[in-house]
Design a protein around this motif. Sequence first.
Motif, PDB file in Angstrom:
ATOM      1  N   ASP A 273       2.676   2.469  -2.970  1.00 61.58           N
ATOM      2  CA  ASP A 273       4.034   2.947  -3.206  1.00 61.58           C
ATOM      3  C   ASP A 273       4.160   4.389  -2.708  1.00 61.58           C
ATOM      4  OD1 ASP A 273       6.691   2.782  -3.914  1.00 61.58           O
ATOM      5  OD2 ASP A 273       6.338   3.444  -5.984  1.00 61.58           O
ATOM      6  N   TRP A 274       3.778   4.577  -1.432  1.00 62.43           N
ATOM      7  CA  TRP A 274       3.692   5.918  -0.856  1.00 62.43           C
ATOM      8  C   TRP A 274       4.459   5.966   0.468  1.00 62.43           C
ATOM      9  CZ3 TRP A 274       1.938   9.323  -4.071  1.00 62.43           C
ATOM     10  CH2 TRP A 274       1.657  10.621  -3.630  1.00 62.43           C
TER      11      TRP A 274
ATOM     12  N   ARG B  10       9.227  -5.818  -1.035  1.00 64.04           N
ATOM     13  CA  ARG B  10       9.087  -4.561  -1.768  1.00 64.04           C
ATOM     14  C   ARG B  10       9.297  -3.330  -0.889  1.00 64.04           C
ATOM     15  NH1 ARG B  10       5.528  -4.738  -6.618  1.00 64.04           N
ATOM     16  NH2 ARG B  10       5.119  -6.922  -7.156  1.00 64.04           N
TER      17      ARG B  10
ATOM     18  N   THR C  60      -0.375   0.167  -6.792  1.00 60.90           N
ATOM     19  CA  THR C  60       0.735  -0.417  -7.533  1.00 60.90           C
ATOM     20  C   THR C  60       0.775  -1.930  -7.357  1.00 60.90           C
ATOM     21  OG1 THR C  60       2.273  -0.098  -5.694  1.00 60.90           O
ATOM     22  CG2 THR C  60       2.081   1.687  -7.287  1.00 60.90           C
ATOM     23  N   VAL C  61       0.089  -2.434  -6.321  1.00 59.04           N
ATOM     24  CA  VAL C  61      -0.078  -3.872  -6.096  1.00 59.04           C
ATOM     25  C   VAL C  61      -1.540  -4.089  -5.758  1.00 59.04           C
ATOM     26  CG1 VAL C  61       0.570  -5.873  -4.705  1.00 59.04           C
ATOM     27  CG2 VAL C  61       2.266  -4.111  -5.195  1.00 59.04           C
ATOM     28  N   ASP C  62      -2.154  -5.089  -6.328  1.00 57.83           N
ATOM     29  CA  ASP C  62      -3.554  -5.395  -6.017  1.00 57.83           C
ATOM     30  C   ASP C  62      -3.654  -6.875  -5.689  1.00 57.83           C
ATOM     31  OD1 ASP C  62      -6.195  -4.999  -5.576  1.00 57.83           O
ATOM     32  OD2 ASP C  62      -6.766  -4.729  -7.677  1.00 57.83           O
TER      33      ASP C  62
END
Length: 236
Positions: A135-136, A30, A8-10
């Motif tokens: 996002d886990w 975040r 979700t973020v790179d």
Amino acid sequence: LSMDWPLTVDHPWDLSPDQAEALQRRLAARVRSEPLAWTQVRFVAGLDAAYPQGKIRAAVAVLSFPKMDLVDVAVAEVDNPAPYMPGLLSFREAPALLRALARLRVRPNVLLVDGHGWAHPRRLGIASHIGVLLDWPTVGVAKAVLVGRPAGPLADEVGATVPLLHQGEVVAMGVRTRQGVKPVWVSVGHRVDLSSAVALVLRCGRGYRLPEPLRWAHRVAGGQPPPQPPAARRLL
């Protein structure tokens, strides 16, 4: 990562220390702390890394919950890992750990990461970093304090806890997982609150200092082959 684990973020990993710290501050915004949805937890993974002969070997062990049967294992090796710098462990270990996660056949509902989450100078230890990228739900389980001081003594019975305070904030909980041995320091990674994180670590315990998923990951990262249950394979 595979399509089963979309980032979700790179971001690039080869950053200067100043760039890495600035990124940590941005990503820390975040991080979410929320109660764990226990009815959805069927599999819990442990993530750990070792350093054989100039390489980094990352291991992920997935265990059923609450029985703690080993169901899947994955390993990834990376040559010439980045040098260790205090507070920047994720830039050294996370790329290999993410590669190992992508090789799993059984996707865990929660990740226990060997390292800190919120209990970090910029509130983004490796557990939080990986959790935010995926996002886990993620929990940090560390063997030593990085920042802060315990609020008081820790009783010796299993299940005893003590808050770890840093800059007036509770950033982790010292948890006695085995009588007569040092505690582990449990912190929020992402999408798990502190009380849920502590409860999960204790429920994953089988009489050792480390919760069972991390104990398996530590063994595999160190080169010990695990047994091969029907639902598991070791991916090298």
